[in-house]
Design a protein around this motif. Structure first.
Motif, PDB file in Angstrom:
ATOM      1  N   ARG A 125      44.031  34.048  37.750  1.00  0.00           N
ATOM      2  CA  ARG A 125      42.608  33.849  38.052  1.00  0.00           C
ATOM      3  C   ARG A 125      41.722  33.823  36.814  1.00  0.00           C
ATOM      4  NH1 ARG A 125      39.810  37.532  41.778  1.00  0.00           N
ATOM      5  NH2 ARG A 125      40.840  39.269  40.687  1.00  0.00           N
ATOM      6  N   ARG A 128      38.284  37.162  33.120  1.00  0.00           N
ATOM      7  CA  ARG A 128      37.038  37.716  33.640  1.00  0.00           C
ATOM      8  C   ARG A 128      37.196  38.183  35.082  1.00  0.00           C
ATOM      9  NH1 ARG A 128      31.823  37.766  32.181  1.00  0.00           N
ATOM     10  NH2 ARG A 128      32.280  36.434  30.374  1.00  0.00           N
ATOM     11  N   GLU A 129      37.845  37.369  35.918  1.00  0.00           N
ATOM     12  CA  GLU A 129      38.014  37.749  37.308  1.00  0.00           C
ATOM     13  C   GLU A 129      38.954  38.947  37.458  1.00  0.00           C
ATOM     14  OE1 GLU A 129      36.323  36.637  39.982  1.00  0.00           O
ATOM     15  OE2 GLU A 129      35.152  35.701  38.378  1.00  0.00           O
ATOM     16  N   ARG A 132      37.033  41.964  36.613  1.00  0.00           N
ATOM     17  CA  ARG A 132      36.000  42.271  37.601  1.00  0.00           C
ATOM     18  C   ARG A 132      36.495  43.317  38.619  1.00  0.00           C
ATOM     19  NH1 ARG A 132      31.651  39.223  38.371  1.00  0.00           N
ATOM     20  NH2 ARG A 132      32.689  37.396  37.484  1.00  0.00           N
ATOM     21  N   GLU A 133      37.811  43.325  38.866  1.00  0.00           N
ATOM     22  CA  GLU A 133      38.394  44.292  39.795  1.00  0.00           C
ATOM     23  C   GLU A 133      38.168  45.731  39.339  1.00  0.00           C
ATOM     24  OE1 GLU A 133      39.950  43.649  42.702  1.00  0.00           O
ATOM     25  OE2 GLU A 133      39.477  41.517  42.460  1.00  0.00           O
ATOM     26  N   GLU A 137      34.113  43.273  33.721  1.00  0.00           N
ATOM     27  CA  GLU A 137      33.994  41.856  33.383  1.00  0.00           C
ATOM     28  C   GLU A 137      33.230  41.621  32.082  1.00  0.00           C
ATOM     29  OE1 GLU A 137      30.920  42.659  36.720  1.00  0.00           O
ATOM     30  OE2 GLU A 137      32.935  43.300  36.131  1.00  0.00           O
TER      31      GLU A 137
END
Length: 287
Positions: A125, A128-129, A132-133, A137
């Protein structure tokens, strides 16, 4: 051997698989079975079952590995036959075989799975994605070593036991190694680079597990720092070769790993690596 978690080694009577190890992942499956009688039962609830006490193992099971590793270290790294016997006996006798040696990895199993899961997510993904978790990010675009430092408490959430300390120390050693592998400046990963990072982690984790089990305060290392470093490097290279082969085999059998398969994948790599280490050790001992 390069880890701050070293201690005198477990007592000989310590069970092969200590009851406190668990999976290290916090993801043990629910059996789906009811605990005790139904609410309307007239029978009094049964007392909770006590966990079985692991049987004590052979009190001398570490001595062969310790003695041979001491001979290897005393030779300045020249006695490869003793290195082979030390590693082979650690797997076969001290641990009770490759599968139980893999189970002894404890927290390093869970940490390895979380690391590999993050790397796989970043590869699929984008960085950054994936970050994000973890609400990180803002770290996207930073050097990967900084990203990994920020992820440390997520990958290795505890350090209160020797086992957790091994997992965290292996992770720190992996971060240190990134520059030498040409990975420090990455903001994304190819599958090959992802495997290299996990290979580094698994190598450090296995090395630390072996050294803590054998007992680095029992093994006498050369007083010359350069010679001692050579001894450590030979052991690490020996382990990394086995991990590399194990990872290649695991990728061949599971080319498209899902997030649900990560822990099983990590377990298969550890078990295969220990099996290969035993075979390589036997081959070295015979030369």
């Amino acid at each position: 051997m390069g880890t701050s978690t070293a201690y005198g080694g477990p007592g000989g009577g310590t069970p092969l698989i200590p009851s406190w190890l668990g999976s290290g992942s916090g993801s043990e499956p629910d059996t789906g079975q009811d605990e005790g009688p139904p609410p309307n039962s007239d029978d009094p609830p049964a007392p909770p079952a006590k966990p079985p006490i692991p049987k004590s193992a052979d009190s001398q099971r570490f001595s062969g590995a310790r003695n041979n590793f001491t001979r290897f270290a005393g030779s300045g790294g020249n006695d490869r036959a003793s290195l082979g016997r030390a590693v082979s006996r650690y797997v076969s006798t001290s641990s009770g075989g490759a599968r139980q040696a893999a189970q002894r990895m404890g927290a390093s199993r869970g940490a390895g799975a979380r690391l590999l899961g993050f790397l796989s997510d970043a590869n699929t993904r984008g960085m950054r994605e994936a970050l994000r978790e973890f609400n990180l990010e803002s770290m996207a675009g930073r050097p990967i070593s900084e990203v990994f430092v920020a992820l440390a408490d997520h990958i290795c959430p505890g350090a209160s036991t020797v086992d957790e300390g091994i997992a965290r120390e292996a992770y720190i050693e992996t971060i240190i190694d990134l520059a030498g592998e040409g990975l420090a400046g990455l903001d994304t990963f190819t599958p090959e680079q992802m495997d290299t990072v996990f290979e580094l982690y698994a190598t450090h984790a296995i090395e630390a597990r072996i050294c803590n089990d054998i007992g680095t305060k029992v093994v006498t290392m050369p007083s010359n720092a350069q010679v001692a470093h050579q001894v450590e490097k030979q052991l690490r290279d020996f382990i990394r070769g086995a991990v590399d082969d194990a990872l290649t085999r695991a990728r061949e059998s599971t080319p498209n790993m899902t997030q649900d398969q990560v822990l099983a994948f990590v377990d298969s790599v550890y078990e295969s690596a220990f099996s290969i280490l035993q075979s390589l050790g036997d081959a070295e001992a015979e030369q």
